[in-house]
Motif scaffolding. Structure first.
Motif, PDB file in Angstrom:
ATOM      1  N   ARG A 114     -10.798 -24.699  37.221  1.00 49.99           N
ATOM      2  CA  ARG A 114     -10.499 -23.287  37.466  1.00 49.99           C
ATOM      3  C   ARG A 114      -9.758 -23.107  38.790  1.00 49.99           C
ATOM      4  O   ARG A 114      -8.742 -22.417  38.865  1.00 49.99           O
ATOM      5  CB  ARG A 114     -11.807 -22.488  37.458  1.00 49.99           C
ATOM      6  CG  ARG A 114     -11.706 -21.120  36.892  1.00 49.99           C
ATOM      7  CD  ARG A 114     -13.035 -20.370  36.732  1.00 49.99           C
ATOM      8  NE  ARG A 114     -14.102 -20.680  37.641  1.00 49.99           N
ATOM      9  CZ  ARG A 114     -15.171 -21.418  37.332  1.00 49.99           C
ATOM     10  NH1 ARG A 114     -15.302 -21.925  36.129  1.00 49.99           N
ATOM     11  NH2 ARG A 114     -16.116 -21.643  38.214  1.00 49.99           N
ATOM     12  N   LEU A 115     -10.267 -23.785  39.831  1.00 54.22           N
ATOM     13  CA  LEU A 115      -9.611 -23.700  41.135  1.00 54.22           C
ATOM     14  C   LEU A 115      -8.220 -24.327  41.083  1.00 54.22           C
ATOM     15  O   LEU A 115      -7.288 -23.807  41.689  1.00 54.22           O
ATOM     16  CB  LEU A 115     -10.459 -24.379  42.213  1.00 54.22           C
ATOM     17  CG  LEU A 115     -11.764 -23.674  42.573  1.00 54.22           C
ATOM     18  CD1 LEU A 115     -12.571 -24.522  43.545  1.00 54.22           C
ATOM     19  CD2 LEU A 115     -11.502 -22.307  43.159  1.00 54.22           C
ATOM     20  N   GLY A 116      -8.103 -25.427  40.352  1.00 49.59           N
ATOM     21  CA  GLY A 116      -6.799 -26.080  40.202  1.00 49.59           C
ATOM     22  C   GLY A 116      -5.800 -25.186  39.495  1.00 49.59           C
ATOM     23  O   GLY A 116      -4.637 -25.088  39.896  1.00 49.59           O
ATOM     24  N   ILE A 117      -6.269 -24.522  38.450  1.00 48.21           N
ATOM     25  CA  ILE A 117      -5.390 -23.609  37.717  1.00 48.21           C
ATOM     26  C   ILE A 117      -4.974 -22.460  38.621  1.00 48.21           C
ATOM     27  O   ILE A 117      -3.794 -22.095  38.682  1.00 48.21           O
ATOM     28  CB  ILE A 117      -6.088 -23.095  36.434  1.00 48.21           C
ATOM     29  CG1 ILE A 117      -6.195 -24.239  35.415  1.00 48.21           C
ATOM     30  CG2 ILE A 117      -5.351 -21.894  35.850  1.00 48.21           C
ATOM     31  CD1 ILE A 117      -7.099 -23.934  34.236  1.00 48.21           C
ATOM     32  N   GLU A 118      -5.957 -21.907  39.347  1.00 46.31           N
ATOM     33  CA  GLU A 118      -5.643 -20.797  40.254  1.00 46.31           C
ATOM     34  C   GLU A 118      -4.646 -21.240  41.320  1.00 46.31           C
ATOM     35  O   GLU A 118      -3.681 -20.538  41.601  1.00 46.31           O
ATOM     36  CB  GLU A 118      -6.913 -20.258  40.916  1.00 46.31           C
ATOM     37  CG  GLU A 118      -7.814 -19.510  39.967  1.00 46.31           C
ATOM     38  CD  GLU A 118      -9.186 -19.178  40.573  1.00 46.31           C
ATOM     39  OE1 GLU A 118      -9.381 -19.384  41.802  1.00 46.31           O
ATOM     40  OE2 GLU A 118     -10.052 -18.712  39.817  1.00 46.31           O
ATOM     41  N   LYS A 119      -4.873 -22.417  41.897  1.00 42.20           N
ATOM     42  CA  LYS A 119      -3.960 -22.914  42.926  1.00 42.20           C
ATOM     43  C   LYS A 119      -2.594 -23.191  42.311  1.00 42.20           C
ATOM     44  O   LYS A 119      -1.566 -22.869  42.914  1.00 42.20           O
ATOM     45  CB  LYS A 119      -4.516 -24.183  43.574  1.00 42.20           C
ATOM     46  CG  LYS A 119      -3.672 -24.689  44.720  1.00 42.20           C
ATOM     47  CD  LYS A 119      -4.300 -25.871  45.414  1.00 42.20           C
ATOM     48  CE  LYS A 119      -3.424 -26.307  46.585  1.00 42.20           C
ATOM     49  NZ  LYS A 119      -4.023 -27.425  47.291  1.00 42.20           N
ATOM     50  N   GLY A 120      -2.582 -23.768  41.122  1.00 38.53           N
ATOM     51  CA  GLY A 120      -1.324 -24.032  40.428  1.00 38.53           C
ATOM     52  C   GLY A 120      -0.555 -22.746  40.153  1.00 38.53           C
ATOM     53  O   GLY A 120       0.661 -22.686  40.330  1.00 38.53           O
ATOM     54  N   GLU A 121      -1.293 -21.732  39.713  1.00 36.90           N
ATOM     55  CA  GLU A 121      -0.640 -20.442  39.470  1.00 36.90           C
ATOM     56  C   GLU A 121      -0.061 -19.882  40.762  1.00 36.90           C
ATOM     57  O   GLU A 121       1.072 -19.408  40.787  1.00 36.90           O
ATOM     58  CB  GLU A 121      -1.646 -19.439  38.876  1.00 36.90           C
ATOM     59  CG  GLU A 121      -2.012 -19.718  37.440  1.00 36.90           C
ATOM     60  CD  GLU A 121      -3.118 -18.823  36.920  1.00 36.90           C
ATOM     61  OE1 GLU A 121      -3.802 -18.142  37.719  1.00 36.90           O
ATOM     62  OE2 GLU A 121      -3.316 -18.818  35.697  1.00 36.90           O
ATOM     63  N   ARG A 122      -0.854 -19.959  41.834  1.00 42.25           N
ATOM     64  CA  ARG A 122      -0.379 -19.467  43.139  1.00 42.25           C
ATOM     65  C   ARG A 122       0.870 -20.208  43.584  1.00 42.25           C
ATOM     66  O   ARG A 122       1.852 -19.610  44.009  1.00 42.25           O
ATOM     67  CB  ARG A 122      -1.488 -19.637  44.186  1.00 42.25           C
ATOM     68  CG  ARG A 122      -1.978 -18.360  44.784  1.00 42.25           C
ATOM     69  CD  ARG A 122      -2.976 -18.519  45.936  1.00 42.25           C
ATOM     70  NE  ARG A 122      -3.541 -19.811  46.228  1.00 42.25           N
ATOM     71  CZ  ARG A 122      -4.664 -20.301  45.724  1.00 42.25           C
ATOM     72  NH1 ARG A 122      -5.372 -19.584  44.866  1.00 42.25           N
ATOM     73  NH2 ARG A 122      -5.110 -21.488  46.069  1.00 42.25           N
ATOM     74  N   LEU A 123       0.807 -21.551  43.469  1.00 37.24           N
ATOM     75  CA  LEU A 123       1.964 -22.352  43.865  1.00 37.24           C
ATOM     76  C   LEU A 123       3.162 -22.059  42.975  1.00 37.24           C
ATOM     77  O   LEU A 123       4.296 -21.994  43.456  1.00 37.24           O
ATOM     78  CB  LEU A 123       1.621 -23.842  43.831  1.00 37.24           C
ATOM     79  CG  LEU A 123       0.650 -24.331  44.896  1.00 37.24           C
ATOM     80  CD1 LEU A 123       0.278 -25.789  44.653  1.00 37.24           C
ATOM     81  CD2 LEU A 123       1.236 -24.163  46.280  1.00 37.24           C
ATOM     82  N   GLY A 124       2.891 -21.875  41.692  1.00 33.35           N
ATOM     83  CA  GLY A 124       3.974 -21.544  40.759  1.00 33.35           C
ATOM     84  C   GLY A 124       4.616 -20.211  41.094  1.00 33.35           C
ATOM     85  O   GLY A 124       5.853 -20.071  41.079  1.00 33.35           O
TER      86      GLY A 124
END
Length: 188
Positions: A114-124
């Motif tokens: 979940r944190l990875g997805i959130e961070k990935g979304e933020r970075l994206g």
């Protein structure tokens, strides 16, 4: 008083007899090695008495809470329990521990994902915003300063800070002179 009735307690299959024995053991043992032996003996009785899984788990937790051991002896206790379980082909306690560990790992992985997805979304989003700003700067430079656009755009592409790219975009949009744009680009 119960210590005097020890034989009856050992013969009594009622789970509360074991609770009383655990209490007597906790109050009578001050030496940590004796406490370890006592705790192992009570857990062995859990297996020998034929209690169901829920009773074993509840009684084990009570015994474990009541007869606290220092870290080194606690490890020795776990080893003894594992030996017992292997010998009895029962795994009431360690399977519970394993289930707890597996559940913890599963929850940890889920949270990590979940944190990875959130961070990935933020970075994206940040990367998309940066690319959009670079495109806007490219267009603004090409329209306003065509002869210097290639060199200025190369400098802009090296800038990572979104706020700085936004400031350059605003300056281009606001009609700022070349010197002001160059100052915002800096030596990037």
């Amino acid at each position: 008083d119960y210590a005097k009735q020890w034989i009856q307690l050992e013969a009594n299959l009622n789970p509360f007899a074991l609770v009383v024995m655990a209490y007597v053991g906790a109050t009578r043992t001050r030496d940590q090695k004796q406490r370890l032996a006592w705790k192992v003996r009570l857990v062995r009785m859990l297996y020998e008495r034929g209690y169901n899984r829920e009773e074993v788990v509840a009684l084990f937790r009570f015994i474990d809470w009541l007869l606290i051991l220092p870290a080194g002896l606690e490890e020795q206790f776990r080893d003894e329990v594992e030996k017992m379980e292997k010998g009895e082909k029962m795994a009431y306690v360690t399977s519970i521990e394993r289930l707890g560990i597996e559940k913890g790992e599963r929850l940890g992985i889920e949270k990590g994902e979940r944190l990875g997805i959130e961070k990935g979304e933020r970075l994206g989003i940040e990367k998309g915003e940066r690319l959009g700003l670079i495109e806007a700067i490219d267009l603004g430079l090409s329209m306003r300063f065509p002869s210097q656009a290639t060199e200025l755009l190369a400098r802009a592409r090296r800038i990572e800070a979104i706020e700085r790219l936004k400031a350059i975009t605003r300056a281009l949009k606001g009609g700022e002179p070349l010197e002001a744009i160059e100052a915002l680009l800096g030596s990037a």
